[in-house]
Design an enzyme around this catalytic site. Sequence first.
Site, PDB file in Angstrom:
ATOM      1  N   LYS A  17       2.236  -3.393   7.228  1.00  0.00           N
ATOM      2  CA  LYS A  17       2.467  -3.534   5.784  1.00  0.00           C
ATOM      3  C   LYS A  17       3.898  -3.103   5.442  1.00  0.00           C
ATOM      4  CE  LYS A  17       0.052  -4.670   2.978  1.00  0.00           C
ATOM      5  NZ  LYS A  17      -0.327  -6.012   2.432  1.00  0.00           N
ATOM      6  N   TYR A  55      -1.830  -0.697  11.090  1.00  0.00           N
ATOM      7  CA  TYR A  55      -1.992  -1.367   9.790  1.00  0.00           C
ATOM      8  C   TYR A  55      -0.813  -1.046   8.862  1.00  0.00           C
ATOM      9  CZ  TYR A  55      -3.326  -1.687   4.875  1.00  0.00           C
ATOM     10  OH  TYR A  55      -3.312  -1.921   3.519  1.00  0.00           O
ATOM     11  N   THR A  60       0.822  -1.208   0.000  1.00  0.00           N
ATOM     12  CA  THR A  60       0.000   0.000   0.000  1.00  0.00           C
ATOM     13  C   THR A  60       0.856   1.257   0.000  1.00  0.00           C
ATOM     14  OG1 THR A  60      -1.499   1.271   1.418  1.00  0.00           O
ATOM     15  CG2 THR A  60      -0.116  -0.329   2.532  1.00  0.00           C
ATOM     16  N   ASP A  61       0.282   2.348  -0.504  1.00  0.00           N
ATOM     17  CA  ASP A  61       0.990   3.637  -0.451  1.00  0.00           C
ATOM     18  C   ASP A  61       1.116   4.161   0.979  1.00  0.00           C
ATOM     19  OD1 ASP A  61      -1.683   4.343  -0.034  1.00  0.00           O
ATOM     20  OD2 ASP A  61      -1.775   5.803  -1.672  1.00  0.00           O
ATOM     21  N   GLU A  62       0.330   3.586   1.898  1.00  0.00           N
ATOM     22  CA  GLU A  62       0.355   4.081   3.283  1.00  0.00           C
ATOM     23  C   GLU A  62       1.697   3.853   3.978  1.00  0.00           C
ATOM     24  OE1 GLU A  62      -2.855   3.211   5.832  1.00  0.00           O
ATOM     25  OE2 GLU A  62      -4.342   3.356   4.257  1.00  0.00           O
TER      26      GLU A  62
HETATM   27  P1  NAD Z   1      -9.793  -7.208   2.349  1.00  0.00           P
HETATM   28  O1  NAD Z   1      -9.786  -6.987   3.817  1.00  0.00           O
HETATM   29  O2  NAD Z   1     -11.016  -6.900   1.559  1.00  0.00           O
HETATM   30  O3  NAD Z   1      -9.416  -8.737   2.030  1.00  0.00           O
HETATM   31  C1  NAD Z   1      -8.380  -9.394   2.703  1.00  0.00           C
HETATM   32  C2  NAD Z   1      -8.553 -10.884   2.467  1.00  0.00           C
HETATM   33  O4  NAD Z   1      -7.479 -11.558   3.141  1.00  0.00           O
HETATM   34  C3  NAD Z   1      -9.860 -11.461   3.042  1.00  0.00           C
HETATM   35  O5  NAD Z   1     -10.473 -12.293   2.090  1.00  0.00           O
HETATM   36  C4  NAD Z   1      -9.400 -12.246   4.265  1.00  0.00           C
HETATM   37  O6  NAD Z   1     -10.239 -13.348   4.575  1.00  0.00           O
HETATM   38  C5  NAD Z   1      -8.016 -12.679   3.846  1.00  0.00           C
HETATM   39  N1  NAD Z   1      -7.173 -12.976   5.009  1.00  0.00           N
HETATM   40  C6  NAD Z   1      -6.965 -12.187   6.107  1.00  0.00           C
HETATM   41  N2  NAD Z   1      -6.150 -12.814   6.977  1.00  0.00           N
HETATM   42  C7  NAD Z   1      -5.810 -13.998   6.407  1.00  0.00           C
HETATM   43  C8  NAD Z   1      -4.985 -15.072   6.807  1.00  0.00           C
HETATM   44  N3  NAD Z   1      -4.325 -15.052   7.985  1.00  0.00           N
HETATM   45  N4  NAD Z   1      -4.860 -16.125   5.985  1.00  0.00           N
HETATM   46  C9  NAD Z   1      -5.507 -16.172   4.799  1.00  0.00           C
HETATM   47  N5  NAD Z   1      -6.322 -15.185   4.372  1.00  0.00           N
HETATM   48  C10 NAD Z   1      -6.464 -14.112   5.161  1.00  0.00           C
HETATM   49  O7  NAD Z   1      -8.531  -6.396   1.801  1.00  0.00           O
HETATM   50  P2  NAD Z   1      -8.336  -5.647   0.409  1.00  0.00           P
HETATM   51  O8  NAD Z   1      -8.809  -4.261   0.537  1.00  0.00           O
HETATM   52  O9  NAD Z   1      -8.816  -6.512  -0.682  1.00  0.00           O
HETATM   53  O10 NAD Z   1      -6.730  -5.588   0.379  1.00  0.00           O
HETATM   54  C11 NAD Z   1      -5.987  -6.683  -0.168  1.00  0.00           C
HETATM   55  C12 NAD Z   1      -4.520  -6.338  -0.164  1.00  0.00           C
HETATM   56  O11 NAD Z   1      -4.296  -5.139  -0.900  1.00  0.00           O
HETATM   57  C13 NAD Z   1      -3.940  -6.095   1.224  1.00  0.00           C
HETATM   58  O12 NAD Z   1      -2.650  -6.623   1.275  1.00  0.00           O
HETATM   59  C14 NAD Z   1      -3.905  -4.571   1.342  1.00  0.00           C
HETATM   60  O13 NAD Z   1      -2.891  -4.156   2.219  1.00  0.00           O
HETATM   61  C15 NAD Z   1      -3.598  -4.196  -0.093  1.00  0.00           C
HETATM   62  N6  NAD Z   1      -4.049  -2.863  -0.523  1.00  0.00           N
HETATM   63  C16 NAD Z   1      -5.346  -2.486  -0.363  1.00  0.00           C
HETATM   64  C17 NAD Z   1      -5.770  -1.252  -0.861  1.00  0.00           C
HETATM   65  C18 NAD Z   1      -7.228  -0.804  -0.741  1.00  0.00           C
HETATM   66  O14 NAD Z   1      -7.543   0.322  -1.130  1.00  0.00           O
HETATM   67  N7  NAD Z   1      -8.150  -1.615  -0.259  1.00  0.00           N
HETATM   68  C19 NAD Z   1      -4.859  -0.400  -1.509  1.00  0.00           C
HETATM   69  C20 NAD Z   1      -3.516  -0.824  -1.623  1.00  0.00           C
HETATM   70  C21 NAD Z   1      -3.131  -2.066  -1.154  1.00  0.00           C
HETATM   71  O1  DAU Z   2      -4.122   3.933   0.529  1.00  0.00           O
HETATM   72  C1  DAU Z   2      -4.351   2.562   0.463  1.00  0.00           C
HETATM   73  C2  DAU Z   2      -5.180   2.114   1.648  1.00  0.00           C
HETATM   74  O2  DAU Z   2      -6.507   2.566   1.399  1.00  0.00           O
HETATM   75  C3  DAU Z   2      -5.154   0.610   1.845  1.00  0.00           C
HETATM   76  O3  DAU Z   2      -3.848   0.216   2.208  1.00  0.00           O
HETATM   77  C4  DAU Z   2      -6.134   0.187   2.944  1.00  0.00           C
HETATM   78  O4  DAU Z   2      -6.184  -1.231   3.038  1.00  0.00           O
HETATM   79  C5  DAU Z   2      -7.511   0.716   2.593  1.00  0.00           C
HETATM   80  O5  DAU Z   2      -8.439   0.411   3.624  1.00  0.00           O
HETATM   81  C6  DAU Z   2      -7.459   2.223   2.378  1.00  0.00           C
HETATM   82  O6  DAU Z   2      -7.143   2.896   3.620  1.00  0.00           O
HETATM   83  P1  DAU Z   2      -7.896   4.244   4.069  1.00  0.00           P
HETATM   84  O7  DAU Z   2      -7.776   4.354   5.530  1.00  0.00           O
HETATM   85  O8  DAU Z   2      -7.477   5.384   3.211  1.00  0.00           O
HETATM   86  O9  DAU Z   2      -9.408   3.834   3.600  1.00  0.00           O
HETATM   87  P2  DAU Z   2     -10.839   4.013   4.302  1.00  0.00           P
HETATM   88  O10 DAU Z   2     -11.842   3.537   3.297  1.00  0.00           O
HETATM   89  O11 DAU Z   2     -10.888   3.443   5.661  1.00  0.00           O
HETATM   90  O12 DAU Z   2     -10.956   5.600   4.438  1.00  0.00           O
HETATM   91  C7  DAU Z   2     -10.779   6.474   3.311  1.00  0.00           C
HETATM   92  C8  DAU Z   2     -10.821   7.906   3.835  1.00  0.00           C
HETATM   93  O13 DAU Z   2     -12.152   8.200   4.289  1.00  0.00           O
HETATM   94  C9  DAU Z   2      -9.922   8.148   5.038  1.00  0.00           C
HETATM   95  O14 DAU Z   2      -9.402   9.480   4.952  1.00  0.00           O
HETATM   96  C10 DAU Z   2     -10.870   8.036   6.245  1.00  0.00           C
HETATM   97  C11 DAU Z   2     -12.169   8.568   5.674  1.00  0.00           C
HETATM   98  N1  DAU Z   2     -13.436   8.023   6.227  1.00  0.00           N
HETATM   99  C12 DAU Z   2     -13.550   6.663   6.326  1.00  0.00           C
HETATM  100  C13 DAU Z   2     -14.737   6.105   6.775  1.00  0.00           C
HETATM  101  C14 DAU Z   2     -14.894   4.604   6.910  1.00  0.00           C
HETATM  102  C15 DAU Z   2     -14.481   8.880   6.534  1.00  0.00           C
HETATM  103  O15 DAU Z   2     -14.377  10.126   6.407  1.00  0.00           O
HETATM  104  N2  DAU Z   2     -15.656   8.321   6.958  1.00  0.00           N
HETATM  105  C16 DAU Z   2     -15.837   6.976   7.105  1.00  0.00           C
HETATM  106  O16 DAU Z   2     -16.936   6.546   7.477  1.00  0.00           O
END
Ligand code: NAD
Ligand code: DAU
Length: 332
Positions: free
Chosen positions: A152, A148, A121-123
């Site tokens: 990562k 988190y 992630t960019d985080e």
């Molecule tokens: P998500 O929470 O929707 O899905 C995560 C999946 O991993 C789930 O299906 C869960 O059951 C599985 N999992 C968790 N723990 C596990 C374990 N111990 N063994 C096997 N499976 C397990 O997450 P997402 O948003 O799809 O993110 C997926 C990946 O992408 C992560 O590595 C996250 O850091 C990365 N990522 C997410 C975002 C975003 O915007 N959501 C952006 C950049 C990177």
């Molecule tokens: O940047 C990549 C990341 O993006 C991934 O690594 C994470 O897995 C993914 O969850 C996401 O993280 P964020 O914390 O940015 O996403 P989230 O959807 O939780 O929140 C997006 C923005 O919105 C953040 O600034 C918090 C804000 N927010 C979130 C919720 C749930 C609100 O203002 N209201 C809300 O109810």
Amino acid sequence: MDRILVTGGAGFIGSNFVHHLVATTDTRVTVLDKLTYAASRESLAALPPERVELVVGDICDAPLVDRLVGEHDAVVHYAAESHNDNSLADPTPFVQTNLVGTFTILEAVRRHGTRLHHISTDEVYGDLELDDSERFTEATAYNPSSPYSATKAGSDHLVRAWVRSFGVQATLSNCSNNYGPWQHIEKFIPRQITNVIDGIRPRLYGSGENVRDWIHADDHSSAVWTILTKGEIGQTYLVGADGEKNNLEVVQLILTQMGRPADAFDHVTDRAGHDLRYAIDSTKLRTELGWRPTYGDFESGLERTIAWYREHEDWWRPHKDAVEAKYAAQGQ
Ligand code: NAD
Ligand code: DAU
């Protein structure tokens, strides 16, 4: 690559990647997923069983991971605990899955010599000022803010150490915020869409000035496939689609696209340590590997996402009350 193991393939982005593989390649896919609260079998249900097999299991289970890694040509590692707010409430599963789980996979690919792509992630880079002209690049120093993002960041360091010390054949990517189908309704965009459907006012943390750099999950999938097939071993590629928007703009877009007044939202308690701004410079991926996003327009991608949540109420409805009760207990 005839057989690919996708960890976390029943989650939001992992399942989008499995759909992408089935639609665009001939590869057979095994999903290894623990099926935590964030997963859904339904996200994979429409896929042909001769192409996609789901193995329910934990990436920390070393014998299981070793066997599966030995049976595949490549591993794409998505499995993680992914929600910042949850990591503030209890970091324990984040340390276990994101660090110990990644370590377990690294040891297996090291033994078998299997190709690995690690999803991050960019985080890991922390945050930027609103007026900073720089964006994150592959050279930006790590500075994670939340439990988190710290786990990562640690997992990225493990992967690089295993490449350098043991010659593991791995690439890494750090992507910005994804949106699209099958995203859990705890996350910002689907939470607000389903709130509006339910007649609940969207909830904006703090002032709403925080900026996220949005990319459609399918564009993330095409980037990962590009890196898996064309990337240079040991290299990191940042993935982004120039989609910067502040949270206030996103909530107002959701409201207007759903036919509500743009000011029909509430400000709620801010997230502790809330990162201010993420922004990705994806020049390396575009120039070296020729990748381009196809969802250039966030507004139309959001419209399609709203339509998807309207059409898939059966999927998210059973979880809505519990998600909102958890947020309400936090003043959010
Ligand atoms: P998500 O929470 O929707 O899905 C995560 C999946 O991993 C789930 O299906 C869960 O059951 C599985 N999992 C968790 N723990 C596990 C374990 N111990 N063994 C096997 N499976 C397990 O997450 P997402 O948003 O799809 O993110 C997926 C990946 O992408 C992560 O590595 C996250 O850091 C990365 N990522 C997410 C975002 C975003 O915007 N959501 C952006 C950049 C990177
Ligand atoms: O940047 C990549 C990341 O993006 C991934 O690594 C994470 O897995 C993914 O969850 C996401 O993280 P964020 O914390 O940015 O996403 P989230 O959807 O939780 O929140 C997006 C923005 O919105 C953040 O600034 C918090 C804000 N927010 C979130 C919720 C749930 C609100 O203002 N209201 C809300 O109810």
